[in-house]
Design an enzyme around this catalytic site. Structure first.
Site, PDB file in Angstrom:
ATOM      1  N   TYR A   1      61.602   0.475  44.391  1.00 63.06           N
ATOM      2  CA  TYR A   1      62.260   1.360  43.419  1.00 63.06           C
ATOM      3  C   TYR A   1      63.289   2.234  44.122  1.00 63.06           C
ATOM      4  O   TYR A   1      62.989   2.895  45.112  1.00 63.06           O
ATOM      5  CB  TYR A   1      61.229   2.246  42.706  1.00 63.06           C
ATOM      6  CG  TYR A   1      60.372   1.515  41.689  1.00 63.06           C
ATOM      7  CD1 TYR A   1      60.562   0.165  41.413  1.00 63.06           C
ATOM      8  CD2 TYR A   1      59.381   2.185  40.985  1.00 63.06           C
ATOM      9  CE1 TYR A   1      59.777  -0.489  40.483  1.00 63.06           C
ATOM     10  CE2 TYR A   1      58.589   1.538  40.058  1.00 63.06           C
ATOM     11  CZ  TYR A   1      58.793   0.200  39.807  1.00 63.06           C
ATOM     12  OH  TYR A   1      58.008  -0.452  38.883  1.00 63.06           O
TER      13      TYR A   1
HETATM   14  N1  LIG Z   1      54.827  -3.828  37.479  1.00 63.30           N
HETATM   15  C1  LIG Z   1      56.047  -4.066  37.079  1.00 63.30           C
HETATM   16  O1  LIG Z   1      56.608  -5.140  37.319  1.00 63.30           O
HETATM   17  C2  LIG Z   1      56.756  -2.998  36.285  1.00 63.30           C
HETATM   18  C3  LIG Z   1      57.916  -3.317  35.550  1.00 63.30           C
HETATM   19  C4  LIG Z   1      58.514  -2.310  34.807  1.00 63.30           C
HETATM   20  C5  LIG Z   1      57.977  -1.031  34.788  1.00 63.30           C
HETATM   21  N2  LIG Z   1      56.868  -0.737  35.537  1.00 63.30           N
HETATM   22  C6  LIG Z   1      56.284   0.621  35.574  1.00 63.30           C
HETATM   23  O2  LIG Z   1      56.104   1.105  34.253  1.00 63.30           O
HETATM   24  C7  LIG Z   1      56.772   2.346  34.095  1.00 63.30           C
HETATM   25  C8  LIG Z   1      57.213   2.550  32.653  1.00 63.30           C
HETATM   26  O3  LIG Z   1      58.032   1.502  32.213  1.00 63.30           O
HETATM   27  P1  LIG Z   1      59.612   1.662  32.054  1.00 63.30           P
HETATM   28  O4  LIG Z   1      60.058   2.876  32.761  1.00 63.30           O
HETATM   29  O5  LIG Z   1      60.154   0.337  32.398  1.00 63.30           O
HETATM   30  O6  LIG Z   1      59.858   1.787  30.490  1.00 63.30           O
HETATM   31  P2  LIG Z   1      59.226   2.660  29.322  1.00 63.30           P
HETATM   32  O7  LIG Z   1      58.168   3.534  29.807  1.00 63.30           O
HETATM   33  O8  LIG Z   1      58.944   1.715  28.228  1.00 63.30           O
HETATM   34  O9  LIG Z   1      60.525   3.519  28.903  1.00 63.30           O
HETATM   35  C9  LIG Z   1      60.906   4.588  29.705  1.00 63.30           C
HETATM   36  C10 LIG Z   1      62.273   5.134  29.293  1.00 63.30           C
HETATM   37  O10 LIG Z   1      62.308   5.453  27.916  1.00 63.30           O
HETATM   38  C11 LIG Z   1      62.999   6.702  27.723  1.00 63.30           C
HETATM   39  N3  LIG Z   1      61.988   7.656  27.242  1.00 63.30           N
HETATM   40  C12 LIG Z   1      60.752   7.909  27.760  1.00 63.30           C
HETATM   41  N4  LIG Z   1      60.072   8.800  27.011  1.00 63.30           N
HETATM   42  C13 LIG Z   1      60.880   9.109  25.994  1.00 63.30           C
HETATM   43  C14 LIG Z   1      60.752   9.968  24.881  1.00 63.30           C
HETATM   44  N5  LIG Z   1      59.628  10.651  24.651  1.00 63.30           N
HETATM   45  N6  LIG Z   1      61.772  10.068  24.009  1.00 63.30           N
HETATM   46  C15 LIG Z   1      62.915   9.360  24.203  1.00 63.30           C
HETATM   47  N7  LIG Z   1      63.108   8.527  25.236  1.00 63.30           N
HETATM   48  C16 LIG Z   1      62.098   8.402  26.126  1.00 63.30           C
HETATM   49  C17 LIG Z   1      63.576   7.081  29.077  1.00 63.30           C
HETATM   50  O11 LIG Z   1      64.837   6.444  29.296  1.00 63.30           O
HETATM   51  P3  LIG Z   1      66.220   6.975  28.657  1.00 63.30           P
HETATM   52  O12 LIG Z   1      66.170   8.461  28.635  1.00 63.30           O
HETATM   53  O13 LIG Z   1      67.254   6.436  29.577  1.00 63.30           O
HETATM   54  O14 LIG Z   1      66.293   6.344  27.312  1.00 63.30           O
HETATM   55  C18 LIG Z   1      62.575   6.438  30.018  1.00 63.30           C
HETATM   56  O15 LIG Z   1      63.074   6.239  31.304  1.00 63.30           O
HETATM   57  C19 LIG Z   1      57.923   2.253  35.104  1.00 63.30           C
HETATM   58  O16 LIG Z   1      58.516   3.510  35.362  1.00 63.30           O
HETATM   59  C20 LIG Z   1      57.205   1.637  36.276  1.00 63.30           C
HETATM   60  O17 LIG Z   1      56.445   2.617  36.955  1.00 63.30           O
HETATM   61  C21 LIG Z   1      56.246  -1.717  36.252  1.00 63.30           C
END
Ligand SMILES: NC(=O)c1ccc[n+]([C@@H]2O[C@H](COP(=O)([O-])OP(=O)(O)OC[C@H]3O[C@@H](n4cnc5c(N)ncnc54)[C@H](OP(=O)(O)O)[C@@H]3O)[C@@H](O)[C@H]2O)c1
Length: 331
Positions: free
Chosen positions: A61
């Site tokens: 990351y």
């Molecule tokens: N193991 C793997 O392969 C893998 C893959 C992907 C992710 N992950 C892990 O899972 C975590 C979470 O997934 P993700 O970050 O991909 O996506 P997510 O949690 O589905 O979406 C996060 C994004 O949504 C927006 N957001 C979050 N809360 C919000 C709210 N209350 N209101 C409005 N917008 C909001 C923000 O982006 P904006 O403000 O830009 O809209 C935020 O960065 C990652 O950070 C990582 O640690 C793991």
């Protein structure tokens, strides 16, 4: 810097929800720049002080020269934190299955580098993805390296990510042979990515094997928050391209989430996260601002009723499009 080791690692206590930190250092997909660091520190402090004690990172990351930035920030924030729940803090990271990490010692080295960035032993170390789809024989030495880290007292627990049932069973067997356990499995799970549970049956298998199922991207990269509309504006970059395709086809699901949220006086994000919790998974929504973290924590302390969960299940099933699955997700 020498990283202190623990002789007999205490077992891991996981919260109902965690916080994802993929965006912390990622310019390409998430538009990170260093002026965001103070906001990210506020996210960290707010989550931890409210009992959201699990932070998920990865050694891949951070893009370009910022590689490892997410772990570095977590290390700094944890080091300076003075509030409640310090003793329950769980810093989780994922070691990338890079093609040059072919031996257990390469994995141990990677774990040591992560621990240096985190400024403490890793609480939960995870294999970032299964290599079954392209280099299946890499998995065994990689898993051995993770087990070495536990036996050397450099981490408290091991998790996997993007493993399907077949590979998970094989890994479980390998761990059993060394008298160790897999604590967690992390897969993409949300109302827009039900595949790991409905098609792969991973929740049942995890329950059977005593593994906690972690839901990553539980807000479908922000799409399930309801803040984006089919007519735009979209987020910049790759997410914008993806949302442009997905949004028109997911509107009925977003309407269902929104209607339940309005009825409950919650937000769509809180409903989407609560649904993950009702399904017995541990969501780790990413947050970039204090306001997002505050809102996401509002998913805790209440539960959707069974009728609402059924309505959401139905809407998710009727959806014409799901999120693209991770190319490394194995079967
Ligand atoms: N193991 C793997 O392969 C893998 C893959 C992907 C992710 N992950 C892990 O899972 C975590 C979470 O997934 P993700 O970050 O991909 O996506 P997510 O949690 O589905 O979406 C996060 C994004 O949504 C927006 N957001 C979050 N809360 C919000 C709210 N209350 N209101 C409005 N917008 C909001 C923000 O982006 P904006 O403000 O830009 O809209 C935020 O960065 C990652 O950070 C990582 O640690 C793991």
């Amino acid at each position: 810097m020498t990283v202190p080791t623990v002789a007999s690692p205490p077992s891991l206590t996981l919260p109902e929800m965690g916080c994802g930190t993929w965006a912390w250092g990622n310019q390409l997909l998430w538009g990170y720049d260093q002026s965001m660091d103070d906001a990210l520190r506020q996210v960290f402090n707010h989550c931890l002080s409210h009992g959201v004690t699990l932070f998920d990172s990865g050694d891949s990351y951070g893009t370009g020269r910022l590689n490892g930035r997410s772990e570095t920030l977590l290390g700094q924030f944890a080091h300076n934190y003075q509030g409640p729940h310090q003793e329950s803090l769980c810093l989780a990271t994922k070691l990338a299955a890079y093609p040059w990490r072919l031996t257990p010692s390469a994995v141990v080295k990677a774990g040591e580098a992560s621990a240096r960035r985190l400024q403490r032993p890793i609480d939960l170390v995870q294999m970032h993805w299964s290599t079954a789809n392209y280099l299946p024989w890499q998995e065994a030495p990689f898993l051995d390296g993770l087990m070495d880290l536990v036996e050397q007292g450099q981490t408290r627990a091991i998790g996997l990510s993007n493993f399907g049932p077949k590979r998970l069973k094989l890994a479980h067997q390998r761990f059993q042979e060394r008298g160790l356990t897999i604590a967690t499995l992390q897969v993409q799970y949300s109302l827009l990515s039900t595949y790991p549970v409905t098609e792969l049956g991973l929740k049942d298998l995890c329950d059977e094997l005593g593994i906690r199922l972690i839901a990553y991207s539980p807000l479908a990269l922000g799409l399930l928050t309801g803040k984006y509309a089919a007519q735009g504006p979209y987020p910049s970059g790759i997410r914008g391209l993806l949302f442009r395709q997905l949004l028109p086809k997911t509107q009925p699901l977003l309407d269902t989430v929104g209607a339940i949220a309005a009825h409950r006086q919650k937000t769509s994000a809180q409903v989407a996260l609560n649904w993950c919790i009702c399904k017995g998974t541990l969501p780790i929504p990413g947050a970039k601002t204090l306001a997002q973290a505050e809102q996401n924590i509002g998913a805790l302390g209440w539960r959707l009723d069974s009728g609402e969960v059924e309505d959401l299940d139905r809407a998710a099933k009727q959806g014409q499009r799901q999120m693209v699955q991770n190319i490394f997700q194995s079967r």
